[in-house]
Write a protein that holds these residues in place. Structure first.
Motif, PDB file in Angstrom:
ATOM      1  N   GLY A 122       0.817  -1.198   0.000  1.00  0.00           N
ATOM      2  CA  GLY A 122       0.000   0.000   0.000  1.00  0.00           C
ATOM      3  C   GLY A 122       0.856   1.255   0.000  1.00  0.00           C
ATOM      4  O   GLY A 122       2.073   1.200   0.107  1.00  0.00           O
ATOM      5  N   GLY A 123       0.188   2.392  -0.125  1.00  0.00           N
ATOM      6  CA  GLY A 123       0.913   3.651  -0.113  1.00  0.00           C
ATOM      7  C   GLY A 123       0.116   4.768  -0.726  1.00  0.00           C
ATOM      8  O   GLY A 123      -1.088   4.652  -0.938  1.00  0.00           O
ATOM      9  N   LEU A 124       0.816   5.853  -1.011  1.00  0.00           N
ATOM     10  CA  LEU A 124       0.214   7.051  -1.602  1.00  0.00           C
ATOM     11  C   LEU A 124       0.556   7.095  -3.085  1.00  0.00           C
ATOM     12  O   LEU A 124       1.724   6.952  -3.463  1.00  0.00           O
ATOM     13  CB  LEU A 124       0.744   8.298  -0.898  1.00  0.00           C
ATOM     14  N   VAL A 125      -0.452   7.297  -3.905  1.00  0.00           N
ATOM     15  CA  VAL A 125      -0.237   7.346  -5.349  1.00  0.00           C
ATOM     16  C   VAL A 125      -1.162   8.400  -5.951  1.00  0.00           C
ATOM     17  O   VAL A 125      -2.236   8.678  -5.403  1.00  0.00           O
ATOM     18  CB  VAL A 125      -0.488   5.958  -5.985  1.00  0.00           C
ATOM     19  N   GLN A 126      -0.749   8.990  -7.035  1.00  0.00           N
ATOM     20  CA  GLN A 126      -1.589   9.969  -7.714  1.00  0.00           C
ATOM     21  C   GLN A 126      -2.659   9.266  -8.546  1.00  0.00           C
ATOM     22  O   GLN A 126      -2.480   8.120  -8.990  1.00  0.00           O
ATOM     23  CB  GLN A 126      -0.737  10.861  -8.615  1.00  0.00           C
ATOM     24  N   ALA A 127      -3.735   9.967  -8.763  1.00  0.00           N
ATOM     25  CA  ALA A 127      -4.800   9.433  -9.605  1.00  0.00           C
ATOM     26  C   ALA A 127      -4.228   9.044 -10.967  1.00  0.00           C
ATOM     27  O   ALA A 127      -3.408   9.765 -11.542  1.00  0.00           O
ATOM     28  CB  ALA A 127      -5.912  10.454  -9.761  1.00  0.00           C
ATOM     29  N   GLY A 128      -4.665   7.893 -11.448  1.00  0.00           N
ATOM     30  CA  GLY A 128      -4.159   7.365 -12.705  1.00  0.00           C
ATOM     31  C   GLY A 128      -2.978   6.430 -12.542  1.00  0.00           C
ATOM     32  O   GLY A 128      -2.582   5.754 -13.494  1.00  0.00           O
ATOM     33  N   GLY A 129      -2.420   6.386 -11.350  1.00  0.00           N
ATOM     34  CA  GLY A 129      -1.275   5.537 -11.089  1.00  0.00           C
ATOM     35  C   GLY A 129      -1.650   4.103 -10.786  1.00  0.00           C
ATOM     36  O   GLY A 129      -2.831   3.717 -10.849  1.00  0.00           O
ATOM     37  N   SER A 130      -0.637   3.324 -10.438  1.00  0.00           N
ATOM     38  CA  SER A 130      -0.825   1.891 -10.182  1.00  0.00           C
ATOM     39  C   SER A 130      -0.162   1.500  -8.866  1.00  0.00           C
ATOM     40  O   SER A 130       0.807   2.130  -8.429  1.00  0.00           O
ATOM     41  CB  SER A 130      -0.206   1.067 -11.315  1.00  0.00           C
ATOM     42  N   LEU A 131      -0.695   0.456  -8.282  1.00  0.00           N
ATOM     43  CA  LEU A 131      -0.097  -0.156  -7.099  1.00  0.00           C
ATOM     44  C   LEU A 131      -0.333  -1.657  -7.181  1.00  0.00           C
ATOM     45  O   LEU A 131      -1.348  -2.097  -7.750  1.00  0.00           O
ATOM     46  CB  LEU A 131      -0.733   0.370  -5.798  1.00  0.00           C
ATOM     47  N   ARG A 132       0.577  -2.397  -6.582  1.00  0.00           N
ATOM     48  CA  ARG A 132       0.400  -3.839  -6.480  1.00  0.00           C
ATOM     49  C   ARG A 132       0.433  -4.227  -5.004  1.00  0.00           C
ATOM     50  O   ARG A 132       1.419  -3.974  -4.313  1.00  0.00           O
ATOM     51  CB  ARG A 132       1.485  -4.602  -7.240  1.00  0.00           C
ATOM     52  N   LEU A 133      -0.665  -4.796  -4.551  1.00  0.00           N
ATOM     53  CA  LEU A 133      -0.758  -5.293  -3.188  1.00  0.00           C
ATOM     54  C   LEU A 133      -0.432  -6.781  -3.170  1.00  0.00           C
ATOM     55  O   LEU A 133      -0.850  -7.520  -4.067  1.00  0.00           O
ATOM     56  CB  LEU A 133      -2.153  -5.063  -2.617  1.00  0.00           C
ATOM     57  N   ASN A 141       1.428 -19.632  -1.188  1.00  0.00           N
ATOM     58  CA  ASN A 141       0.425 -19.112  -0.235  1.00  0.00           C
ATOM     59  C   ASN A 141       0.220 -17.604  -0.392  1.00  0.00           C
ATOM     60  O   ASN A 141       0.042 -16.886   0.591  1.00  0.00           O
ATOM     61  CB  ASN A 141       0.843 -19.404   1.211  1.00  0.00           C
ATOM     62  N   THR A 142       0.239 -17.129  -1.616  1.00  0.00           N
ATOM     63  CA  THR A 142       0.119 -15.693  -1.849  1.00  0.00           C
ATOM     64  C   THR A 142      -1.091 -15.354  -2.706  1.00  0.00           C
ATOM     65  O   THR A 142      -1.540 -16.156  -3.535  1.00  0.00           O
ATOM     66  CB  THR A 142       1.367 -15.141  -2.536  1.00  0.00           C
ATOM     67  N   VAL A 143      -1.595 -14.169  -2.483  1.00  0.00           N
ATOM     68  CA  VAL A 143      -2.633 -13.595  -3.344  1.00  0.00           C
ATOM     69  C   VAL A 143      -2.292 -12.122  -3.537  1.00  0.00           C
ATOM     70  O   VAL A 143      -1.984 -11.417  -2.582  1.00  0.00           O
ATOM     71  CB  VAL A 143      -4.051 -13.779  -2.762  1.00  0.00           C
ATOM     72  N   ASP A 144      -2.279 -11.682  -4.766  1.00  0.00           N
ATOM     73  CA  ASP A 144      -1.911 -10.319  -5.105  1.00  0.00           C
ATOM     74  C   ASP A 144      -3.077  -9.585  -5.737  1.00  0.00           C
ATOM     75  O   ASP A 144      -4.001 -10.199  -6.286  1.00  0.00           O
ATOM     76  CB  ASP A 144      -0.727 -10.313  -6.079  1.00  0.00           C
ATOM     77  N   LEU A 145      -3.004  -8.273  -5.685  1.00  0.00           N
ATOM     78  CA  LEU A 145      -3.997  -7.425  -6.336  1.00  0.00           C
ATOM     79  C   LEU A 145      -3.258  -6.329  -7.094  1.00  0.00           C
ATOM     80  O   LEU A 145      -2.638  -5.457  -6.480  1.00  0.00           O
ATOM     81  CB  LEU A 145      -4.956  -6.804  -5.323  1.00  0.00           C
ATOM     82  N   GLN A 146      -3.296  -6.406  -8.405  1.00  0.00           N
ATOM     83  CA  GLN A 146      -2.704  -5.373  -9.248  1.00  0.00           C
ATOM     84  C   GLN A 146      -3.772  -4.321  -9.524  1.00  0.00           C
ATOM     85  O   GLN A 146      -4.832  -4.643 -10.074  1.00  0.00           O
ATOM     86  CB  GLN A 146      -2.195  -5.962 -10.559  1.00  0.00           C
ATOM     87  N   MET A 147      -3.489  -3.081  -9.157  1.00  0.00           N
ATOM     88  CA  MET A 147      -4.464  -2.010  -9.308  1.00  0.00           C
ATOM     89  C   MET A 147      -3.906  -0.971 -10.279  1.00  0.00           C
ATOM     90  O   MET A 147      -2.793  -0.473 -10.086  1.00  0.00           O
ATOM     91  CB  MET A 147      -4.760  -1.366  -7.958  1.00  0.00           C
ATOM     92  N   THR A 148      -4.657  -0.652 -11.295  1.00  0.00           N
ATOM     93  CA  THR A 148      -4.262   0.356 -12.276  1.00  0.00           C
ATOM     94  C   THR A 148      -5.345   1.414 -12.394  1.00  0.00           C
ATOM     95  O   THR A 148      -6.462   1.240 -11.907  1.00  0.00           O
ATOM     96  CB  THR A 148      -4.009  -0.289 -13.646  1.00  0.00           C
ATOM     97  N   SER A 149      -5.002   2.507 -13.054  1.00  0.00           N
ATOM     98  CA  SER A 149      -5.942   3.613 -13.253  1.00  0.00           C
ATOM     99  C   SER A 149      -6.640   3.986 -11.953  1.00  0.00           C
ATOM    100  O   SER A 149      -7.868   4.133 -11.904  1.00  0.00           O
ATOM    101  CB  SER A 149      -6.982   3.229 -14.321  1.00  0.00           C
ATOM    102  N   LEU A 150      -5.872   4.130 -10.913  1.00  0.00           N
ATOM    103  CA  LEU A 150      -6.437   4.385  -9.596  1.00  0.00           C
ATOM    104  C   LEU A 150      -7.136   5.740  -9.539  1.00  0.00           C
ATOM    105  O   LEU A 150      -6.716   6.711 -10.184  1.00  0.00           O
ATOM    106  CB  LEU A 150      -5.346   4.292  -8.533  1.00  0.00           C
TER     107      LEU A 150
END
Length: 127
Positions: free
Chosen positions: A9-20, A77-86
């Motif tokens: 997690g973290g701080l990102v600008q609109a339109g950015g991406s994060l991977r949890l 034992n992992t599960v990820d969430l790729q988030m784009t166009s935040l």
């Protein structure tokens, strides 16, 4: 002791991406549905994305569809969430979850059906 631990997690600008990322420990989750939920201030916790134990079935919330992608590696034992166009409305605490008992190969959409939860990771999207 079974634990789920999120990161990314973290701080990102609109339109950015994060991977949890979330890793479970203390038992195997290869036969358990896993999911990501989120809770924004003043709102109820809701499903973002869920995956059946085999990965054959996936379900997304309307807001996540087309922008987010859930994946899992049972051997790790992992599960990820790729988030784009935040978007700013994606700002929330994100939780990973897993069910303790094996189930049919289905996605579970209700949070009450999950037994193990991580501590949550904050995602903040600035406009």
């Amino acid at each position: 002791q079974v634990q789920m631990a999120e990161s990314g997690g973290g701080l990102v600008q609109a339109g950015g991406s994060l991977r949890l990322s979330c890793v479970g420990s203390g038992r195997a989750f290869s036969s358990s549905p896993m999911a990501w939920f989120r809770q924004a201030p003043g709102k109820e916790r809701g499903l973002v994305a869920g995956m059946s134990w085999s990965g054959a079935s996936i379900s997304y919330s309307d807001s996540a569809t087309g922008r987010f992608a859930i994946s899992r590696v049972n051997a790790k034992n992992t599960v990820d969430l790729q988030m784009t166009s935040l978007k700013p409305e994606d700002t929330a605490v994100y939780y990973c979850a897993a069910r303790s008992a094996s189930t049919p190969d289905l996605v579970l959409r209700q949070d009450r059906l999950y037994d193990y939860w991580g501590q949550g990771t904050q995602v903040t999207v600035s406009s």
